[in-house]
Write a protein that holds these residues in place. Structure first.
Motif, PDB file in Angstrom:
ATOM      1  N   ARG A 105       0.818  -1.214   0.000  1.00  0.00           N
ATOM      2  CA  ARG A 105       0.000   0.000   0.000  1.00  0.00           C
ATOM      3  C   ARG A 105       0.851   1.262   0.000  1.00  0.00           C
ATOM      4  O   ARG A 105       1.946   1.269   0.573  1.00  0.00           O
ATOM      5  CB  ARG A 105      -0.881   0.012   1.246  1.00  0.00           C
ATOM      6  N   ASN A 209       5.003  -3.689   9.756  1.00  0.00           N
ATOM      7  CA  ASN A 209       3.612  -3.365   9.444  1.00  0.00           C
ATOM      8  C   ASN A 209       2.809  -4.591   9.850  1.00  0.00           C
ATOM      9  O   ASN A 209       2.517  -5.455   9.039  1.00  0.00           O
ATOM     10  CB  ASN A 209       3.439  -3.066   7.952  1.00  0.00           C
ATOM     11  N   PRO A 210       2.482  -4.690  11.134  1.00  0.00           N
ATOM     12  CA  PRO A 210       1.832  -5.905  11.634  1.00  0.00           C
ATOM     13  C   PRO A 210       0.338  -5.851  11.363  1.00  0.00           C
ATOM     14  O   PRO A 210      -0.183  -4.816  10.946  1.00  0.00           O
ATOM     15  CB  PRO A 210       2.103  -5.808  13.136  1.00  0.00           C
ATOM     16  N   TYR A 212      -3.178  -4.963  12.314  1.00  0.00           N
ATOM     17  CA  TYR A 212      -3.608  -4.013  13.340  1.00  0.00           C
ATOM     18  C   TYR A 212      -5.102  -3.681  13.287  1.00  0.00           C
ATOM     19  O   TYR A 212      -5.569  -2.742  13.926  1.00  0.00           O
ATOM     20  CB  TYR A 212      -2.771  -2.733  13.310  1.00  0.00           C
TER      21      TYR A 212
HETATM   22  N1  GLN Z   1      -3.932  -0.744   6.089  1.00  0.00           N
HETATM   23  C1  GLN Z   1      -4.601  -2.006   6.050  1.00  0.00           C
HETATM   24  C2  GLN Z   1      -6.096  -1.808   5.943  1.00  0.00           C
HETATM   25  O1  GLN Z   1      -6.626  -0.884   6.492  1.00  0.00           O
HETATM   26  C3  GLN Z   1      -4.284  -2.823   7.279  1.00  0.00           C
HETATM   27  C4  GLN Z   1      -2.886  -3.256   7.236  1.00  0.00           C
HETATM   28  C5  GLN Z   1      -2.491  -4.009   8.451  1.00  0.00           C
HETATM   29  O2  GLN Z   1      -3.285  -4.501   9.251  1.00  0.00           O
HETATM   30  N2  GLN Z   1      -1.234  -4.053   8.620  1.00  0.00           N
HETATM   31  O3  GLN Z   1      -6.752  -2.561   5.276  1.00  0.00           O
END
Ligand code: GLN
Length: 302
Positions: A105, A209-210, A212
């Motif tokens: 991303r 970037n776990p 989250y």
């Molecule tokens: N940014 C992602 C999303 O909102 C989540 C990425 C993540 O959990 N590392 O879909």
């Protein structure tokens, strides 16, 4: 029928197929049908940009039309364009990506900016001849680790994922780097557990970037139905992965070493508090280009 015959009994041009593809994507509700149709046709023809423009009046072969139809069918069924194409740009890299890993991303490209700046800052304080050491936890496609390896050559990069399937994608992406990848190592396991113990206390940068996303959060269908849940959702609170990593990060970072983590836009306060509680200093939250909290940075004192 010979290949030759097959190629000539079909006289549809790429120009017509491109227009048709735009129509199919538009009808399926794809938000950027013109751009995506072009990417799909580029993928199928192997022609890009100006080359494609020059090739638009060529007749398409049956085999390539079948390939085009297959990709369009996947896209109109809702599969993200990045998986349909099978690769996606991330900073200077063109990364393979499929359903085994999260789609790279643009927000994460900005996390890499922060991580590289932190690594540079840490290295200013190191003696001459010091060999920089970075660790990427939960690497997925390898995006962050491979960006660090290519943009800061000479850095040893350890890249970890507990998913063997994700590591297979990271390994394929690593193979494409050639020389720039010779200092990257892959390790399968949870967070710090698969790393050799001699790295303890010597890591200049831990970046992650776990997953989250909290379990109760409603994700867009394109994410929820296609991307690997294990890369998105760590548990009920969404903070579980930060808790696990921060519980150990102080043992692995060198004094002065930096912790850089991507976060969800509403997690800045919580993750900053966890980092402070883990004994890290200089805790701060950085915003992405959309002005949202995206990165937590903290430093091991010393
Ligand atoms: N940014 C992602 C999303 O909102 C989540 C990425 C993540 O959990 N590392 O879909």
């Amino acid at each position: 029928m010979s290949e030759h015959d097959r190629e000539h009994d079909r006289t549809v041009s790429w120009r017509e197929l491109l227009a048709e593809t735009v129509g199919h994507l538009e009808a399926a509700g794809v938000a950027a049908p013109t751009a995506e149709a072009r990417w799909i046709v580029e993928e199928v023809t192997g022609l890009e940009g100006a080359e494609l423009v020059l090739g638009l009046d060529e007749a398409a072969t049956v085999r390539r039309v079948a390939h085009l139809d297959a990709l369009v069918a996947r896209r109109t069924a809702g599969e993200p364009i990045q998986y349909v194409l099978g690769h996606w740009a991330f900073r200077q890299l063109d990364l393979l990506c499929d359903r085994r890993v999260l789609i790279p991303r643009p927000e994460t490209e900005q996390v890499v900016d922060v991580a590289l700046a932190e690594l540079d800052r840490v290295l200013v304080g190191r003696p001459a001849g010091h060999r920089p050491l970075a660790v990427d936890l939960g690497t997925g496609s390898g995006a962050i680790a491979l960006a660090v390896a290519t943009e800061r050559p000479g850095t040893d990069v350890w890249t970890v994922d507990r998913s063997a399937e994700a590591l297979a994608v990271a390994r394929a992406n690593l193979a494409a780097l050639g020389m720039a990848g010779t200092r990257v190592r892959l390790a399968e396991g949870s967070w710090f557990s698969p790393l050799p113990t001699e790295l303890r206390g010597g890591v200049d940068l831990v970046v992650t970037n776990p997953p989250y996303v909290r379990a109760s959060e409603d994700l867009p269908a394109s994410v929820a139905e296609w991307e690997p849940t294990g890369a998105l959702v760590p548990g009920p609170s969404g903070l579980e992965a930060y808790e696990a990593v921060l519980a150990e990060v102080g043992d692995w970072l060198a004094p002065g070493g930096a912790f850089v983590a991507e976060i969800g836009a509403d997690q800045g306060g919580d993750v900053a508090a966890l980092a402070a509680r883990a004994g890290l200093g200089g805790v701060r939250v950085e915003q992405d280009h959309a002005g949202l909290d995206r990165t937590v940075v903290a430093v091991r004192p010393g």
